[in-house]
Design a protein around this motif. Structure first.
Motif, PDB file in Angstrom:
ATOM      1  N   LEU A   3       0.890  -1.163   0.000  1.00  0.00           N
ATOM      2  CA  LEU A   3       0.000   0.000   0.000  1.00  0.00           C
ATOM      3  C   LEU A   3       0.924   1.207   0.000  1.00  0.00           C
ATOM      4  N   GLY A   4       1.172   1.804  -1.157  1.00  0.00           N
ATOM      5  CA  GLY A   4       2.088   2.934  -1.275  1.00  0.00           C
ATOM      6  C   GLY A   4       3.387   2.533  -1.946  1.00  0.00           C
ATOM      7  N   CYS A   5       3.869   3.433  -2.803  1.00  0.00           N
ATOM      8  CA  CYS A   5       5.155   3.187  -3.452  1.00  0.00           C
ATOM      9  C   CYS A   5       5.870   4.524  -3.628  1.00  0.00           C
ATOM     10  N   GLY A   6       6.135   5.184  -2.483  1.00  0.00           N
ATOM     11  CA  GLY A   6       6.869   6.441  -2.498  1.00  0.00           C
ATOM     12  C   GLY A   6       8.311   6.150  -2.106  1.00  0.00           C
ATOM     13  N   THR A   7       8.844   6.985  -1.192  1.00  0.00           N
ATOM     14  CA  THR A   7      10.236   6.813  -0.765  1.00  0.00           C
ATOM     15  C   THR A   7      10.466   5.410  -0.206  1.00  0.00           C
ATOM     16  N   VAL A   8       9.672   5.013   0.790  1.00  0.00           N
ATOM     17  CA  VAL A   8       9.904   3.728   1.457  1.00  0.00           C
ATOM     18  C   VAL A   8       9.481   2.556   0.565  1.00  0.00           C
ATOM     19  N   GLY A   9       8.276   2.662  -0.034  1.00  0.00           N
ATOM     20  CA  GLY A   9       7.790   1.582  -0.896  1.00  0.00           C
ATOM     21  C   GLY A   9       8.757   1.304  -2.036  1.00  0.00           C
ATOM     22  N   GLY A  10       9.285   2.367  -2.640  1.00  0.00           N
ATOM     23  CA  GLY A  10      10.253   2.203  -3.727  1.00  0.00           C
ATOM     24  C   GLY A  10      11.494   1.470  -3.227  1.00  0.00           C
TER      25      GLY A  10
ATOM     26  N   VAL B 155      -1.413   2.776  -5.280  1.00  0.00           N
ATOM     27  CA  VAL B 155      -0.910   4.158  -5.283  1.00  0.00           C
ATOM     28  C   VAL B 155      -2.083   5.106  -5.532  1.00  0.00           C
ATOM     29  N   LYS B 156      -1.762   6.401  -5.402  1.00  0.00           N
ATOM     30  CA  LYS B 156      -2.796   7.403  -5.673  1.00  0.00           C
ATOM     31  C   LYS B 156      -2.785   7.792  -7.156  1.00  0.00           C
ATOM     32  N   SER B 157      -1.583   8.034  -7.670  1.00  0.00           N
ATOM     33  CA  SER B 157      -1.444   8.484  -9.067  1.00  0.00           C
ATOM     34  C   SER B 157      -0.660   7.451  -9.862  1.00  0.00           C
TER      35      SER B 157
ATOM     36  N   VAL C  68       2.935   1.195   3.451  1.00  0.00           N
ATOM     37  CA  VAL C  68       3.976   2.231   3.410  1.00  0.00           C
ATOM     38  C   VAL C  68       3.407   3.468   2.726  1.00  0.00           C
ATOM     39  N   MET C  69       2.158   3.771   3.057  1.00  0.00           N
ATOM     40  CA  MET C  69       1.526   4.959   2.486  1.00  0.00           C
ATOM     41  C   MET C  69       1.538   6.130   3.475  1.00  0.00           C
ATOM     42  N   GLY C  70       1.530   5.844   4.769  1.00  0.00           N
ATOM     43  CA  GLY C  70       1.581   6.894   5.790  1.00  0.00           C
ATOM     44  C   GLY C  70       0.221   7.502   6.077  1.00  0.00           C
TER      45      GLY C  70
ATOM     46  N   GLN D 223      -5.669   7.881   7.958  1.00  0.00           N
ATOM     47  CA  GLN D 223      -6.679   7.260   7.086  1.00  0.00           C
ATOM     48  C   GLN D 223      -6.301   7.469   5.636  1.00  0.00           C
ATOM     49  N   PRO D 224      -6.514   6.530   4.780  1.00  0.00           N
ATOM     50  CA  PRO D 224      -7.207   5.255   4.969  1.00  0.00           C
ATOM     51  C   PRO D 224      -6.317   4.116   5.490  1.00  0.00           C
ATOM     52  N   ALA D 225      -5.062   4.430   5.855  1.00  0.00           N
ATOM     53  CA  ALA D 225      -4.136   3.357   6.271  1.00  0.00           C
ATOM     54  C   ALA D 225      -4.725   2.524   7.423  1.00  0.00           C
TER      55      ALA D 225
ATOM     56  N   ASN E  67       4.405   2.893   9.722  1.00  0.00           N
ATOM     57  CA  ASN E  67       3.621   4.075  10.056  1.00  0.00           C
ATOM     58  C   ASN E  67       3.626   4.385  11.566  1.00  0.00           C
ATOM     59  N   LYS E  68       4.546   5.279  11.979  1.00  0.00           N
ATOM     60  CA  LYS E  68       4.668   5.589  13.426  1.00  0.00           C
ATOM     61  C   LYS E  68       3.431   6.288  13.968  1.00  0.00           C
ATOM     62  N   LEU E  69       2.856   7.168  13.136  1.00  0.00           N
ATOM     63  CA  LEU E  69       1.663   7.904  13.591  1.00  0.00           C
ATOM     64  C   LEU E  69       0.554   6.910  13.961  1.00  0.00           C
TER      65      LEU E  69
ATOM     66  N   GLY F 202      18.249   6.797  10.551  1.00  0.00           N
ATOM     67  CA  GLY F 202      16.875   6.719  11.035  1.00  0.00           C
ATOM     68  C   GLY F 202      15.827   6.995   9.981  1.00  0.00           C
ATOM     69  N   ALA F 203      16.239   7.247   8.735  1.00  0.00           N
ATOM     70  CA  ALA F 203      15.274   7.524   7.673  1.00  0.00           C
ATOM     71  C   ALA F 203      15.942   7.291   6.329  1.00  0.00           C
ATOM     72  N   GLY F 204      15.179   7.526   5.271  1.00  0.00           N
ATOM     73  CA  GLY F 204      15.707   7.331   3.918  1.00  0.00           C
ATOM     74  C   GLY F 204      15.186   6.035   3.326  1.00  0.00           C
ATOM     75  N   ASP F 205      15.171   5.962   1.993  1.00  0.00           N
ATOM     76  CA  ASP F 205      14.539   4.815   1.333  1.00  0.00           C
ATOM     77  C   ASP F 205      15.174   3.476   1.703  1.00  0.00           C
TER      78      ASP F 205
HETATM   79  N1  NAP Z   1      10.616   8.451   4.358  1.00  0.00           N
HETATM   80  C1  NAP Z   1      11.268   7.920   5.350  1.00  0.00           C
HETATM   81  O1  NAP Z   1      12.500   8.051   5.453  1.00  0.00           O
HETATM   82  C2  NAP Z   1      10.546   7.129   6.397  1.00  0.00           C
HETATM   83  C3  NAP Z   1      11.264   6.529   7.455  1.00  0.00           C
HETATM   84  C4  NAP Z   1      10.590   5.753   8.398  1.00  0.00           C
HETATM   85  C5  NAP Z   1       9.219   5.618   8.298  1.00  0.00           C
HETATM   86  N2  NAP Z   1       8.532   6.234   7.281  1.00  0.00           N
HETATM   87  C6  NAP Z   1       7.086   6.026   7.215  1.00  0.00           C
HETATM   88  O2  NAP Z   1       6.794   5.308   6.025  1.00  0.00           O
HETATM   89  C7  NAP Z   1       5.539   5.690   5.506  1.00  0.00           C
HETATM   90  C8  NAP Z   1       5.694   6.115   4.048  1.00  0.00           C
HETATM   91  O3  NAP Z   1       6.552   7.219   3.958  1.00  0.00           O
HETATM   92  P1  NAP Z   1       7.153   7.711   2.560  1.00  0.00           P
HETATM   93  O4  NAP Z   1       8.201   8.700   2.899  1.00  0.00           O
HETATM   94  O5  NAP Z   1       7.502   6.570   1.696  1.00  0.00           O
HETATM   95  O6  NAP Z   1       5.886   8.474   1.956  1.00  0.00           O
HETATM   96  P2  NAP Z   1       5.691   8.981   0.449  1.00  0.00           P
HETATM   97  O7  NAP Z   1       6.974   9.064  -0.256  1.00  0.00           O
HETATM   98  O8  NAP Z   1       4.834  10.191   0.538  1.00  0.00           O
HETATM   99  O9  NAP Z   1       4.846   7.803  -0.231  1.00  0.00           O
HETATM  100  C9  NAP Z   1       3.506   7.536   0.070  1.00  0.00           C
HETATM  101  C10 NAP Z   1       2.963   6.566  -0.943  1.00  0.00           C
HETATM  102  O10 NAP Z   1       1.636   6.191  -0.567  1.00  0.00           O
HETATM  103  C11 NAP Z   1       0.748   6.436  -1.643  1.00  0.00           C
HETATM  104  N3  NAP Z   1      -0.528   6.897  -1.072  1.00  0.00           N
HETATM  105  C12 NAP Z   1      -0.706   7.873  -0.157  1.00  0.00           C
HETATM  106  N4  NAP Z   1      -2.016   8.011   0.144  1.00  0.00           N
HETATM  107  C13 NAP Z   1      -2.669   7.095  -0.609  1.00  0.00           C
HETATM  108  C14 NAP Z   1      -4.029   6.732  -0.767  1.00  0.00           C
HETATM  109  N5  NAP Z   1      -4.994   7.351  -0.085  1.00  0.00           N
HETATM  110  N6  NAP Z   1      -4.331   5.727  -1.617  1.00  0.00           N
HETATM  111  C15 NAP Z   1      -3.370   5.095  -2.318  1.00  0.00           C
HETATM  112  N7  NAP Z   1      -2.050   5.390  -2.208  1.00  0.00           N
HETATM  113  C16 NAP Z   1      -1.711   6.378  -1.377  1.00  0.00           C
HETATM  114  C17 NAP Z   1       1.396   7.490  -2.512  1.00  0.00           C
HETATM  115  O11 NAP Z   1       0.914   7.345  -3.840  1.00  0.00           O
HETATM  116  P3  NAP Z   1       1.471   8.256  -5.056  1.00  0.00           P
HETATM  117  O12 NAP Z   1       2.904   7.827  -5.217  1.00  0.00           O
HETATM  118  O13 NAP Z   1       0.658   7.895  -6.211  1.00  0.00           O
HETATM  119  O14 NAP Z   1       1.327   9.669  -4.610  1.00  0.00           O
HETATM  120  C18 NAP Z   1       2.870   7.114  -2.361  1.00  0.00           C
HETATM  121  O15 NAP Z   1       3.219   6.120  -3.294  1.00  0.00           O
HETATM  122  C19 NAP Z   1       5.020   6.783   6.457  1.00  0.00           C
HETATM  123  O16 NAP Z   1       4.194   6.208   7.429  1.00  0.00           O
HETATM  124  C20 NAP Z   1       6.291   7.313   7.104  1.00  0.00           C
HETATM  125  O17 NAP Z   1       6.050   7.879   8.380  1.00  0.00           O
HETATM  126  C21 NAP Z   1       9.161   6.967   6.347  1.00  0.00           C
END
Ligand code: NAP
Length: 437
Positions: free
Chosen positions: A15-22, A50-52, A85-87, A90-92, A110-112, A305-308
């Motif tokens: 569920l999600g393919c952004g920074t973490v999902g990728g 994903v959303k888009s 990994v969408m964050g 809701q809807p997570a 998802n820490k939140l 502590g962060a990053g893909d």
């Molecule tokens: N980034 C970090 O370094 C990190 C570290 C630890 C934990 N986290 C946690 O990991 C989670 C993801 O973080 P991220 O940085 O990867 O976020 P992100 O880059 O914003 O990616 C979010 C992904 O979820 C998809 N998404 C969001 N809302 C959606 C919905 N309603 N329906 C379908 N898809 C949806 C987005 O789709 P689109 O791509 O189409 O927009 C995107 O692919 C969060 O809970 C964050 O707190 C992140």
């Protein structure tokens, strides 16, 4: 049954393919050979929500996996495991509840969500004999959840101290080198460490969510997050870093937890830590967690502590664990080890520590005496006191800095209230806590 299972792959949906999902898809591909061996069977991706759908994705994300319809995932009984990994809440939250109700394993970063609904989701997962794994929700790539849940299952944890937000640590490190808060924050954003809206990071709430999750594993505590005192770093001034240095300390933003019997002491704030302490030397964007086990003694974990990719390391480790437990016919075994009990958070007024107090005062005779007697009236005794320089103009303020002995925060606050009404005071006093870690 188990033998049949070993032949068929474990099917996962993201569920999600952004920074973490990728990062997760890249790591699953890069380490495909040995991940299958470690899990006891192949791990196969079936869908990516994903959303888009037309956004550019990592090359490892196959077009045919992409969907914008969650029903494709929840309606497919072949999906064994959902990786959230969408964050966001809701809807997570709904998706995770649905996955657990359907007996699917869940991995989330998802820490939140875990800070807000973790205890209830853990209970639901235990009831449904399925897994809920959330290693990546605290400390990115640092294996702190697994350490607390597995390695320290034999011990009782007395305290945890964590540098839990890389943005805060980066900014404080740069400020110590002479950079202003604003410039350091801007640099953190340019380097991709801080969000476009950095409020959650610098305001301390990101670290507070991680502290709540950590305290579930460290103390078996389910807490009301609203009871936790949270302070960020935006009020820290250069002069505080200089005074701290002079007294032999560095300022770090910490999430702090102590086991206090029926209650837990949880607080998030910048704190002075001795320069030679282990956490004082965890700098830049790194995170660090210092755990004190009653039998083990001190234990330190440091890392990104962060990053893909660091975060993907934790998510994929959870995927391997959950996949293995399903392949071996023991789903939910790890989650059943998490035993939670509601514990009230100790009010900040009752917290006992040492304090750093800084006052901007008019340069008049008797000021130091006034401050000392207001503190003395509340039985706050002074360990060190420094008045810096002389005012050039009659109206100029000079800083007075005090380190107290150990005392209750309520007493310090009452003393500060009495001092605040004095005419010599030019601005609100600064209060920082000192942590002996
Ligand atoms: N980034 C970090 O370094 C990190 C570290 C630890 C934990 N986290 C946690 O990991 C989670 C993801 O973080 P991220 O940085 O990867 O976020 P992100 O880059 O914003 O990616 C979010 C992904 O979820 C998809 N998404 C969001 N809302 C959606 C919905 N309603 N329906 C379908 N898809 C949806 C987005 O789709 P689109 O791509 O189409 O927009 C995107 O692919 C969060 O809970 C964050 O707190 C992140």
């Amino acid at each position: 049954m188990t033998q049949e299972r070993e032949k068929s792959p474990v099917r996962i949906s993201l569920l999600g393919c952004g920074t973490v999902g990728g990062g997760v898809l890249r790591l699953l591909q890069e380490n495909k050979d040995f991940l299958g061996l470690r899990a006891g069977g192949e791990i196969e991706v079936t869908h990516v929500l994903v959303k888009s759908p037309n956004k550019p994705r990592v090359a490892e994300c196959k077009k045919e996996w992409l969907t914008t319809d969650p029903e494709v995932i929840f309606g497919d009984p072949r999906v064994d495991l959902v990786v959230e990994v969408m964050g966001g809440e809701q809807p997570a939250y709904d998706y995770i509840q649905r996955a657990i109700a359907a007996g699917k394993g869940v991995v989330t970063a998802n820490k939140l969500l875990i800070a807000k609904h973790g205890p209830e989701l853990v209970e639901q997962a235990i009831k449904n004999r399925t897994d809920l794994a959330f290693e990546a929700s605290v400390g990115g790539g640092i294996p702190i959840i697994r350490t607390l849940r597995e390695a320290l299952a034999s011990d009782s944890v007395a305290s945890v101290h964590g540098i839990l937000n890389g943005t805060c640590n980066y900014i404080l490190t740069r400020m110590r080198e002479g950079m202003s808060f604003g410039v350091a924050l801007q640099q953190a954003q340019e380097l991709g460490y801080a969000e476009a809206d950095p409020t959650l990071d610098v305001g301390g709430h990101d670290a507070a969510q991680k502290l709540v999750v950590m305290s579930m594993l460290a103390f078996g505590a389910s807490v009301n997050a609203g009871e936790i005192m949270v302070e960020g770093i935006s009020e820290i001034e250069e002069v505080d870093l200089q005074f701290a240095d002079r007294f032999g300390y560095r300022i770090k933003h910490l999430g702090i937890g102590y086991d206090r019997g029926e209650r837990v002491e949880l607080r998030v704030h910048p704190a002075l830590v001795r320069k030679n302490s282990v956490l004082a030397n965890v700098d830049g964007v790194l995170n660090g967690v210092f755990v004190e086990g009653r039998a083990l003694g001190p234990c330190l974990l440091v890392g990104r502590g962060a990053g893909d990719m660091p975060t993907a390391v934790s998510v994929v480790a959870d995927i391997v664990d959950v996949a293995r437990s399903r392949i071996e016919g023991q789903p939910g075994l790890a989650t059943r080890g998490i035993q939670l009990k509601h514990r009230p958070v100790m009010p900040i007024e009752e917290v006992e520590t040492r304090y750093y107090l800084r006052f901007a005062v008019g340069d008049h005779p008797g000021v130091l005496g006034h401050i000392a007697s207001a503190l003395g009236a509340e039985s706050v005794s002074i360990e060190q006191m420094v008045q810096e320089g002389r005012a050039l103009e009659a109206d100029d303020a000079v800083p007075v800095c005090i380190i107290t002995h150990r005392c209750q925060e309520g007493a310090v606050r009452r003393a500060l209230k009495a001092i605040e009404s004095q005419v010599f005071l030019k601005g609100a006093p600064r209060i920082l806590r000192i942590e002996d870690v």
